[in-house]
Every structure is written in structure tokens, then in C-alpha cells.
Enzyme design. Structure first.
Site, mmCIF file in Angstrom:
data_model
loop_
_atom_site.group_PDB
_atom_site.id
_atom_site.type_symbol
_atom_site.label_atom_id
_atom_site.label_comp_id
_atom_site.label_asym_id
_atom_site.label_seq_id
_atom_site.Cartn_x
_atom_site.Cartn_y
_atom_site.Cartn_z
ATOM 1 N N SER A 135 9.002 -79.567 -20.110
ATOM 2 C CA SER A 135 9.039 -80.311 -21.366
ATOM 3 C C SER A 135 7.786 -79.959 -22.160
ATOM 4 O O SER A 135 6.672 -80.175 -21.687
ATOM 5 C CB SER A 135 9.087 -81.809 -21.035
ATOM 6 O OG SER A 135 8.987 -82.588 -22.202
ATOM 7 N N LYS A 161 12.365 -77.399 -22.794
ATOM 8 C CA LYS A 161 12.700 -78.568 -23.625
ATOM 9 C C LYS A 161 11.585 -78.761 -24.642
ATOM 10 O O LYS A 161 10.412 -78.831 -24.272
ATOM 11 C CB LYS A 161 12.846 -79.788 -22.728
ATOM 12 C CG LYS A 161 12.813 -81.139 -23.428
ATOM 13 C CD LYS A 161 13.193 -82.267 -22.465
ATOM 14 C CE LYS A 161 12.232 -83.435 -22.553
ATOM 15 N NZ LYS A 161 12.586 -84.538 -21.626
ATOM 16 N N LEU A 162 11.965 -78.829 -25.915
ATOM 17 C CA LEU A 162 10.986 -79.048 -26.976
ATOM 18 C C LEU A 162 11.041 -80.497 -27.410
ATOM 19 O O LEU A 162 12.116 -81.033 -27.702
ATOM 20 C CB LEU A 162 11.282 -78.161 -28.190
ATOM 21 C CG LEU A 162 11.344 -76.647 -27.958
ATOM 22 C CD1 LEU A 162 11.620 -75.931 -29.285
ATOM 23 C CD2 LEU A 162 10.037 -76.130 -27.341
ATOM 24 N N LYS A 163 9.895 -81.133 -27.478
ATOM 25 C CA LYS A 163 9.827 -82.466 -28.073
ATOM 26 C C LYS A 163 9.952 -82.301 -29.583
ATOM 27 O O LYS A 163 9.329 -81.393 -30.165
ATOM 28 C CB LYS A 163 8.479 -83.111 -27.722
ATOM 29 C CG LYS A 163 8.354 -83.476 -26.257
ATOM 30 C CD LYS A 163 9.300 -84.622 -25.903
ATOM 31 C CE LYS A 163 8.927 -85.253 -24.581
ATOM 32 N NZ LYS A 163 9.827 -86.372 -24.240
ATOM 33 N N ASP A 188 14.200 -83.034 -27.235
ATOM 34 C CA ASP A 188 14.087 -84.462 -26.898
ATOM 35 C C ASP A 188 13.374 -85.173 -28.042
ATOM 36 O O ASP A 188 12.228 -84.838 -28.368
ATOM 37 C CB ASP A 188 13.286 -84.628 -25.600
ATOM 38 C CG ASP A 188 13.213 -86.079 -25.122
ATOM 39 O OD1 ASP A 188 13.838 -86.955 -25.761
ATOM 40 O OD2 ASP A 188 12.528 -86.328 -24.109
ATOM 41 N N ASN A 190 13.033 -88.710 -28.240
ATOM 42 C CA ASN A 190 12.441 -90.017 -27.884
ATOM 43 C C ASN A 190 12.643 -91.064 -28.977
ATOM 44 O O ASN A 190 11.685 -91.730 -29.394
ATOM 45 C CB ASN A 190 10.950 -89.874 -27.541
ATOM 46 C CG ASN A 190 10.716 -89.183 -26.219
ATOM 47 O OD1 ASN A 190 10.245 -88.053 -26.189
ATOM 48 N ND2 ASN A 190 11.075 -89.832 -25.113
ATOM 49 N N GLU A 213 18.395 -84.811 -26.685
ATOM 50 C CA GLU A 213 18.103 -85.987 -25.866
ATOM 51 C C GLU A 213 17.623 -87.144 -26.741
ATOM 52 O O GLU A 213 16.686 -86.987 -27.526
ATOM 53 C CB GLU A 213 17.030 -85.591 -24.837
ATOM 54 C CG GLU A 213 16.616 -86.677 -23.873
ATOM 55 C CD GLU A 213 15.580 -86.157 -22.860
ATOM 56 O OE1 GLU A 213 15.370 -84.938 -22.752
ATOM 57 O OE2 GLU A 213 14.966 -86.996 -22.182
ATOM 58 N N ASP A 238 18.474 -90.720 -22.490
ATOM 59 C CA ASP A 238 17.359 -90.999 -21.587
ATOM 60 C C ASP A 238 17.085 -92.505 -21.668
ATOM 61 O O ASP A 238 17.620 -93.292 -20.864
ATOM 62 C CB ASP A 238 16.142 -90.143 -22.020
ATOM 63 C CG ASP A 238 14.855 -90.448 -21.283
ATOM 64 O OD1 ASP A 238 14.795 -91.390 -20.482
ATOM 65 O OD2 ASP A 238 13.847 -89.739 -21.515
ATOM 66 N N LYS A 262 16.026 -90.910 -14.666
ATOM 67 C CA LYS A 262 14.643 -91.152 -14.251
ATOM 68 C C LYS A 262 14.653 -92.399 -13.384
ATOM 69 O O LYS A 262 14.972 -93.484 -13.879
ATOM 70 C CB LYS A 262 13.751 -91.419 -15.462
ATOM 71 C CG LYS A 262 13.460 -90.227 -16.340
ATOM 72 C CD LYS A 262 12.581 -90.647 -17.510
ATOM 73 C CE LYS A 262 12.335 -89.489 -18.452
ATOM 74 N NZ LYS A 262 11.699 -89.944 -19.717
ATOM 75 N N GLY A 290 11.358 -86.630 -16.082
ATOM 76 C CA GLY A 290 10.021 -86.790 -15.513
ATOM 77 C C GLY A 290 9.219 -87.768 -16.333
ATOM 78 O O GLY A 290 9.560 -88.053 -17.486
HETATM 79 O O1 OSB Z 1 11.212 -88.571 -22.711
HETATM 80 O O2 OSB Z 1 11.420 -87.278 -21.080
HETATM 81 C C1 OSB Z 1 10.712 -88.006 -21.768
HETATM 82 C C2 OSB Z 1 7.121 -87.800 -20.521
HETATM 83 C C3 OSB Z 1 6.727 -89.110 -20.636
HETATM 84 C C4 OSB Z 1 7.604 -90.027 -21.145
HETATM 85 C C5 OSB Z 1 8.879 -89.639 -21.550
HETATM 86 C C6 OSB Z 1 9.281 -88.320 -21.418
HETATM 87 C C7 OSB Z 1 8.371 -87.373 -20.925
HETATM 88 C C8 OSB Z 1 8.663 -85.957 -20.847
HETATM 89 C C9 OSB Z 1 7.888 -85.130 -19.863
HETATM 90 O O3 OSB Z 1 9.446 -85.387 -21.559
HETATM 91 C C10 OSB Z 1 8.565 -85.062 -18.551
HETATM 92 C C11 OSB Z 1 7.675 -84.495 -17.465
HETATM 93 O O4 OSB Z 1 7.346 -83.323 -17.533
HETATM 94 O O5 OSB Z 1 7.317 -85.263 -16.552
HETATM 95 MG MG MG Z 2 13.269 -88.055 -22.771
#
Ligand code: OSB
Ligand code: MG
Length: 367
Positions: A135, A161-163, A188, A190, A213, A238, A262, A290
Site C-alpha cells: 500500500s 495499491k495507491l492511496k 484505496d 479511505n 477500495e 474495507d 482486517k 493491513g
Molecule cells: O485502509 O487499508 C487501509 C493503513 C492504516 C489504516 C488503514 C489502511 C492502511 C493501509 C496500509 O492501507 C496497510 C498496511 O500496509 O499495513
Molecule cells: Mg483500506
């Protein structure tokens, strides 16, 4: 199994690089390590709540409070325990799934270590190694992003995976796709978008992404179902998937065609397995998310990710992607995979010196 007591440690682990998402920037991972002590074995758990309630409503101090004030006293009053009993004992307490998950994990680990059974076998794993993705956080510039992705691909990661967030979406995705060609790529958000952003998000359809995501709010399951009618890229949830029931409902509503599992978010590894089962029965692929775990949470996530329904590479990355010094032996990605631990329980134990070095405070609660 009778517990002697439970130790809670707040730890602070510096990240090798800042990790930026639509909800903030992490430079230090603050987390809670749980140690469940029994006469026969010690079990380890990791609470994945973060410093502030930005990913979900839980945060480190709320977790410490509910653990010491409510959850651990309830376990202490419950008589003989095993991992499968923890969720039932804690059920009267609403929410606080990450805190509950950490306790269940520690008790389950103690039980499995005493019995000599690996967590992977207990959960029903079918693989000895797990395909790894990574990520990649939001960066200050596209060249910086391309450098980061280049480095991860060179390390062997099988999926990127790109935020994303409004203002950092189409262009970074286009740049990564143009530069690296036919890689497995996903994004992703969020929860950073609104229902009215459907057209904008449909703009991502040009880039052949595996999935988008959690574009919308955690509670906006219907919004995701409507979005899925407009956007061709598969929607993955998620934040919204907090239980097996939530997964079944989201699937029935057409809100997602892929699920990120998760264990912390859903109250533990046993509920995570139930979500896997619900998804598998519905032909919904899952992957293991993660939460910037230490080696403790990472070990357990690898056991889960070895179940048959985990058909997509997860965010189970190598320890060096997060930490210069982990509290367990590090997990190292080789040929794009990580090994599933084979020892009893979660299969790893933190090094006392490394754990002490990152511990900011410790509490012991006698049963
Ligand atoms: O949305 O998946 C998520 C990390 C912290 C909180 C939320 C997320 C994430 C990640 C990183 O995307 C996942 C990892 O590498 O542990
Ligand atoms: Mg996520």
C-alpha cells in the site's frame, strides 16, 4: 484454560517513511501489545487501533480504557477461557472491535501454543506462502510516487495499491499505469469521496484497476451499491465491513464485489474467518488488509491470508516496508511472497529487548 493475568503495553514504533492517507499522515505507529499469561503458555495479541480516531472510531487511548475498565475485567470474571469463548464473553460491550480482537488473539495464541497447534492450521489455511502487495501512501509529487512504486516492484511486490483522495487520483493512477504497464494496480480512498463523485470515480475505469477500495463513508453501504452501477471497476469494501453480517448485507445489496478483511476491524480472527466463509460462499474474492502491524499482527495476518478464499495479493508487506527494527524477527518478502509461520500459535515471539525499547508504558491486570 485459566489465565493468570494480562499485560498491556503501549508501544511507539517509528515508520521508515511517513505514510500519508486521505485521513492523515503517520510517522510513528502507536499500538498496544497484549500478553495473555497462563500457567502453560503466554499468548500475544496486537491492537490495531491508531493514535487518533481517523480510520475508525477507536484509538489507542480509547482501547486502553475499554480494555482495562471493561473487557479484561469481564474476561477475568468468566472462569475458564479459550479463544472461541472470548467473543461471547465480550459481546455485551458495544463496538470496540479492535480491542476485542487483540484480547481474542492473545487468548487464542496462548491456547494454541499450549496445544502445539499453528494458528494457520486452526483457521484452515491451505497455503504455505502468501502473495504480497504493498500500500503506497499519498506523496508530494508524481515523480516521488513513481520512485516509491519502482522500489517496491524491484523488491518483488506483486501488486501495488495507491492511496487516493480528491486531487490525488486520476493523475497518479495514469502516471503509474503509463510508467509500469501491465502491473496489478488498485486504489484505496479511505472514505474520501461523496456519492456525487460517481462520474469522477468512473474516470478511473480507463486504467484497468483491480478494484477501488472504500470510496464512500463507512456507513454509506447503499451509496456503494449505487456507485457500483455507474463505475465499472470493482468496488471493494474495507471500513464498512465490520462483521460477517455486514459482509453478507453488503454483498446482498451489491455494494461490493471484493472484500478487504482486517481481523482488528471485525473483532478478531475468528470473525475474520466467518467473513471469509460468507464471501467464499458468494464467490466474492477476499484479500488480507493491513494496519501497519508489528511482526505479531503480521504473523497472524499471514495465517489468515493462507485460507483458500484469499485469492488476491494483500497488504501483507515485509517488515522493512514499515520498520527499521521490528519487535519480532522480520518478515522478508522474497519472490513476491511471505512464508506462513509454522510454529505453534501465531508462530513468532517478540524479542524482549526490542519490545522494551519501544514500550512507553505497561499495565498488568491480575485475574
Ligand atoms: O485502509 O487499508 C487501509 C493503513 C492504516 C489504516 C488503514 C489502511 C492502511 C493501509 C496500509 O492501507 C496497510 C498496511 O500496509 O499495513
Ligand atoms: Mg483500506
Amino acid at each position: 484454560m485459566n489465565l493468570t493475568g494480562i499485560e498491556l503495553r503501549v508501544i511507539e514504533m517509528p515508520l521508515v517513511a511517513p505514510f500519508r492517507t486521505s485521513f492523515g499522515v503517520e510517522t510513528v505507529r502507536e499500538a498496544i501489545i497484549v500478553r495473555a499469561v497462563t500457567p502453560d503458555a503466554e499468548g500475544w495479541g496486537e491492537c490495531v487501533s491508531m493514535h487518533a480516531p481517523l480510520y475508525s472510531s477507536e484509538y489507542v487511548e480509547s482501547s486502553m480504557d475499554v480494555l482495562r475498565r471493561h473487557l479484561i475485567p469481564a474476561l477475568a470474571g468468566a472462569g475458564s477461557l479459550d479463544g472461541s469463548k472470548v467473543a461471547t464473553v465480550l459481546e455485551p460491550f458495544k463496538g470496540h472491535r479492535m480491542s476485542k480482537a487483540a484480547l481474542e488473539m492473545a487468548v487464542l495464541d496462548a491456547e494454541l501454543r499450549a496445544a502445539g497447534i499453528p494458528l494457520s492450521r486452526e483457521l484452515g489455511a491451505v497455503r504455505a506462502e502468501v502473495d504480497c502487495g504493498v500500500s503506497v501512501g499519498i506523496m508530494d509529487s508524481i515523480p516521488e510516487l513513481l520512485d516509491a512504486v519502482d522500489g517496491y516492484l524491484a523488491e518483488g511486490y506483486q501488486r501495488i495499491k495507491l492511496k487516493i483522495e480528491p486531487g490525488w487520483d486520476i493523475e497518479p493512477v495514469r502516471a503509474v499505469r503509463e510508467r509500469f504497464g501491465d502491473i496489478l494496480l488498485q486504489v484505496d480512498a479511505n472514505t474520501a469521496y461523496r456519492r456525487g463523485d460517481a462520474r469522477l470515480l468512473a474516470g478511473l475505469d480507463d486504467f484497468d484497476l483491480l478494484l477501488i477500495e472504500q470510496p464512500l463513508d463507512e456507513e454509506d453501504v447503499l451509496g456503494h451499491a449505487q456507485l457500483a452501477e455507474v463505475v465499472k471497476t470493482p468496488i471493494c469494501l474495507d471500513e464498512s465491513i465490520v462483521s460477517a453480517r455486514a459482509a453478507a448485507d453488503a454483498i446482498a445489496l451489491g455494494a461490493c464485489s471484493i472484500v478487504n478483511i482486517k481481523p482488528g476491524r471485525v473483532g478478531g480472527y475468528l470473525e475474520a474467518r466467518r467473513i471469509h466463509d460468507v464471501c467464499r460462499a458468494n464467490d466474492i474474492p477476499v484479500w488480507c488488509g493491513g494496519m501497519l502491524e508489528t511482526g505479531i499482527g503480521r504473523a497472524a495476518n499471514l495465517a489468515l491470508a493462507a485460507l483458500p478464499g484469499f485469492t488476491l495479493p494483500g497488504d501483507t508487506s515485509g517488515s522493512n516496508r514499515y520498520y527499521a527494527q521490528d519487535i519480532t524477527d522480520p518478515f522478508t518478502v522474497e519472490n513476491g511472497v511471505l512464508p506462513v509461520p509454522t510454529g505453534p500459535g501465531i508462530g513468532v515471539t517478540p524479542h524482549t529487548d526490542a519490545l522494551d525499547a519501544v514500550t512507553t508504558r505497561t499495565e498488568w491486570i491480575t485475574f
